[in-house]
Design a protein around this motif. Structure first.
Motif, PDB file in Angstrom:
ATOM      1  N   ARG A   4       0.582  -0.908   0.271  1.00  0.00           N
ATOM      2  CA  ARG A   4       0.274  -0.374   0.132  1.00  0.00           C
ATOM      3  C   ARG A   4       0.706   1.440  -0.244  1.00  0.00           C
ATOM      4  NH1 ARG A   4      -2.858   1.428   4.457  1.00  0.00           N
ATOM      5  NH2 ARG A   4      -4.487   1.910   3.587  1.00  0.00           N
ATOM      6  N   GLN A   6       2.143   4.516   1.992  1.00  0.00           N
ATOM      7  CA  GLN A   6       1.798   4.404   3.057  1.00  0.00           C
ATOM      8  C   GLN A   6       1.422   5.788   3.340  1.00  0.00           C
ATOM      9  OE1 GLN A   6       1.340   2.293   5.404  1.00  0.00           O
ATOM     10  NE2 GLN A   6       2.036   0.261   4.594  1.00  0.00           N
ATOM     11  N   THR A  37     -14.103   7.461   1.502  1.00  0.00           N
ATOM     12  CA  THR A  37     -12.943   6.554   2.008  1.00  0.00           C
ATOM     13  C   THR A  37     -13.079   5.079   1.311  1.00  0.00           C
ATOM     14  OG1 THR A  37     -14.645   5.762   3.504  1.00  0.00           O
ATOM     15  CG2 THR A  37     -12.978   7.298   4.669  1.00  0.00           C
ATOM     16  N   ASN A  38     -13.977   4.645   0.986  1.00  0.00           N
ATOM     17  CA  ASN A  38     -13.581   3.673  -0.216  1.00  0.00           C
ATOM     18  C   ASN A  38     -12.474   3.348  -1.141  1.00  0.00           C
ATOM     19  OD1 ASN A  38     -15.063   1.617   1.233  1.00  0.00           O
ATOM     20  ND2 ASN A  38     -17.309   2.714   0.297  1.00  0.00           N
ATOM     21  N   GLU A  41      -8.630   3.702  -0.281  1.00  0.00           N
ATOM     22  CA  GLU A  41      -7.866   2.290  -0.196  1.00  0.00           C
ATOM     23  C   GLU A  41      -8.074   1.831  -1.588  1.00  0.00           C
ATOM     24  OE1 GLU A  41      -6.562   0.285   1.433  1.00  0.00           O
ATOM     25  OE2 GLU A  41      -7.314   1.783   3.263  1.00  0.00           O
ATOM     26  N   ARG A  44      -4.548   3.791  -2.479  1.00  0.00           N
ATOM     27  CA  ARG A  44      -3.838   3.522  -1.626  1.00  0.00           C
ATOM     28  C   ARG A  44      -3.099   2.352  -2.206  1.00  0.00           C
ATOM     29  NH1 ARG A  44      -2.219   5.847   2.719  1.00  0.00           N
ATOM     30  NH2 ARG A  44      -3.167   8.167   4.037  1.00  0.00           N
ATOM     31  N   GLN A  45      -3.607   1.910  -3.232  1.00  0.00           N
ATOM     32  CA  GLN A  45      -3.181   0.267  -3.375  1.00  0.00           C
ATOM     33  C   GLN A  45      -2.231   0.231  -4.585  1.00  0.00           C
ATOM     34  OE1 GLN A  45      -4.080  -2.716  -1.833  1.00  0.00           O
ATOM     35  NE2 GLN A  45      -5.266  -1.850  -0.766  1.00  0.00           N
TER      36      GLN A  45
END
Lengths: 486, 178
Positions: A4, A6, A37-38, A41, A44-45
């Motif tokens: 991810r 960071q 937020t979804n 995520e 961020r991958q």
């Protein structure tokens, strides 16, 4: 799975996240990401947010290094990013535009309904597939020489219209009226010309497409009407392509120039693909002039394809143009750098807006919005993946205030091409789509698998974020009935 | 200003190109998410990148690594087994440095594919140094009755670009815009 990202993000509200300027020494401005937020995520991958921070290094960048919710990892610049630099002392970067200069989409409306057209979809798809050259290395049927190519570079879509490929209304419905100012064919290499001449009037490969779509959801009926979209069941035609090998070569040529310029002007960058030069330098001016040539080539390209689409519909349906409609709603670029005026910290400034995988989204009243739409705002065309749907949105004053009048450009990939191909076979993708009433034709089965829905974010989630954040408002949704892929 | 930059370049977590463009540290490959090695072929591996693809090529010497990188490029466009060696093209490239040389070599091949529709499968590097390359490329013209073209490659990019010593030979890495 891959690690991810960071890095630190400060939540501003439910749809805005800031990468503080302190994240990386050398950032000239903070980063700003539009996501919930979804989506965050998912983003961020991979390392695309690192790239947002890297773009903030560009000399003369103002406001924020912006990331749209469809952001994904690119080479150097993220795809789905916007960066504004000062005209007087800022830089221009070919990487902030991309290899496919003025890759963009255009949308046509028809007077046809789902009922009349449904039985004819296979015939239409066949006709479009035959009439519009597509696929890797496809060659066009236009015969142009170098002199004629100069005109394409200077006149853009108007060059095609002059040859009978469309009408004056088409030009009015294009960003920049289908031709950017500042183009100078002398700044384009013989190699770019060589690649450009045979490829004019071709769709290309990859994520480029032609889609016959049907409107299946209206979010704002009044604005939809202003765009000529009367209601559910209306048939639209969506074209997605760019400047082909011509633009790729222009970008490649100027990356070499910029690599030298970076040392000459003592510019420090965290990624070599961000190479740039001051906009006012000879290198910066030359790139801008060549980029404008490629942008105009792309508008000419989409205009020629539009003409052949109209011919196909006329032939297959046996109806005249006036009966069919097939008028251009709008044509937008989503890989481009433009000189625009914006307000920054209360002052009007001339800025170079890099939109790499981002769409211009000007509000009602803006002088660059065509007269017919000026009461409501600029149409924003957001293609999704071929198995789901595309959206039409409208530009807002919020976008003008926050994103230099920009919003998202599509779904954004979540799977690499290889991952998509391993999980799916093109033949199966076509079969599944056919079962759902979507006819697909592609030059390459492998290419088709790479473009499957599974490889993309759900564009509805992307558009919801830009809608909630107020940087573009959704107007309507259309699902594909027939798809041509390169 | 100078001090701040010196500090950045010392920090292994922050790879920065300073003027002369120092290459990214080796871990950048491993750390790059969404990039997975796959499809190991002789001499090169395909790298996967969310929107694009790349190649890591290996060789006992620089020439072999560059030849394998070129084979990797054409393997993205077509199944190399389908390509015959019926013609030859000689290429000369010059560039300011070894990494730029790799990008310009591959972009030359993309240009030749685009303009002359030539597919190459084998490459002999007659000469290579840090700023120039002379190569002999073997392949054939595209024949759509036999060739199923897979992916169009727009260009080789400078992103995560790397040419370095690896074990007793060389490794070359490049990302393409697809």
């Amino acid at each position: 799975m891959s690690p991810r990202w960071q890095g630190k993000l400060n939540k501003i509200d439910d749809y805005r996240w800031e990468i503080p300027q302190s994240y990386k020494p050398g950032m000239n401005v903070p980063g700003l990401v539009y996501a919930d937020t979804n989506m965050l995520e998912v983003i961020r991958q991979e390392q695309s947010l690192e790239q947002v921070a890297n773009v903030a290094f560009l000399p003369g960048i103002v406001g924020k290094s912006l990331a749209m919710p469809d952001i994904h990892w690119g080479y150097g610049f993220p795809i789905g990013g916007v960066a504004a630099t000062r005209v007087e002392d800022g830089v221009i970067s070919p990487g902030g535009v991309g290899f496919d200069i003025n890759c963009g989409t255009r949308l046509l409306r028809t007077n046809l309904t789902l009922k009349e057209i449904q039985p004819l979809i296979p015939a239409l798809v066949d006709a479009l597939f035959v009439q519009i050259p597509s696929g890797v290395g496809s060659k066009g049927k236009l015969k142009v020489d170098n002199k004629e190519l100069d005109k394409v570079m200077l006149q853009g879509a108007a060059w095609a219209v002059e040859r009978g490929y469309g009408d004056q209304h088409d030009l009015e419905a294009c960003e920049e009226s289908g031709a950017m100012e500042g183009a100078d064919p002398a700044k384009v290499s013989p190699r770019a010309r060589e690649r450009g001449i045979p490829q004019l009037g071709t769709l290309g490969s990859g994520n480029h497409f032609l889609e016959i779509q049907v409107v299946d959801e209206i979010f704002d009926a009044a604005i939809a009407k202003a765009f000529g979209i009367q209601g559910k069941g209306q048939i639209l035609l969506h074209i997605h392509t760019g400047s082909r090998g011509f633009g790729h070569q222009v970008c490649d040529d100027y990356l070499k120039v910029m690599n030298q310029a970076v040392s000459r002007y003592n510019i420090r960058l965290p990624d070599r693909q961000l190479a740039c030069a001051p906009l006012q330098s000879p290198e910066g001016q030359a790139y801008f002039a060549a980029m404008a040539c490629a942008a105009n080539y792309a508008w000419a390209n989409r205009q020629c394809i539009t003409h052949w689409v109209r011919e196909c519909f006329t032939k297959v349906l046996g109806k005249g143009r006036s009966e069919l409609g097939l008028e251009l709603i709008y044509d937008v670029a989503h890989n481009i750098a433009k000189i625009e005026e914006h307000t920054v910290d209360g002052k009007r400034r001339r800025l170079c807006i890099h939109r790499k995988g981002a769409t211009r989204a000007f509000p009602a009243g803006h002088p660059d919005v065509p007269l017919g739409y000026r009461q409501v705002g600029q149409p924003v065309l957001i293609p999704g993946d071929m198995g789901r749907y595309s959206f039409v949105a409208v530009g807002t004053t919020q976008a003008m205030a926050e994103t230099f009048g920009s919003t998202c450009h599509g779904a954004g990939r979540v799977q690499s091409r290889g991952e998509a191909k391993r999980g799916l076979r093109g033949v199966d993708v076509a079969k599944v789509l056919a079962q759902r009433g979507i006819q697909v034709k592609a030059m390459s089965w492998a290419g088709l698998a790479e473009e499957a829905s599974e490889a993309y974010k759900d564009v509805a989630e992307v558009i919801e974020i830009t809608h909630q954040a107020g940087i573009s408002y959704k107007v309507c949704r259309a699902r594909p009935l027939g798809v041509i892929k390169g | 200003m100078q001090d701040r930059w010196a500090q950045i370049t010392r920090d292994p977590r922050r790879s920065i190109y300073v003027n002369g463009f120092d290459p990214l540290p080796a871990y950048a490959i491993i750390e790059s998410s969404a990039m997975v090695m796959s499809k190991s072929r002789e001499g090169f591996q395909i790298l996967e990148h969310t929107a694009d693809a790349g190649v890591t090529a290996y060789g006992q010497d620089l020439g072999q690594a560059f030849a394998n990188a070129a084979a990797g490029l054409f393997s993205l466009i077509i199944d190399l087994d389908r390509v015959r060696e019926s013609l030859r093209r000689d290429i000369v490239i010059t560039a300011p440095g070894i990494e730029s040389l790799l990008v310009e070599w591959l972009n030359e091949l993309i240009y030749i594919f685009d303009v002359d529709n030539l597919l190459f499968k084998r490459f002999e590097i007659a000469h290579i140094d840090s700023t120039s390359l002379r190569a002999r490329c073997y392949g054939e013209r595209v024949d759509l009755s036999r060739h199923r073209l897979k992916t169009g490659v727009k260009a080789a990019t400078y992103h995560l670009l790397k040419v370095e010593r690896h074990n007793s030979g060389y490794r070359a890495q490049v990302i393409f815009d697809i």
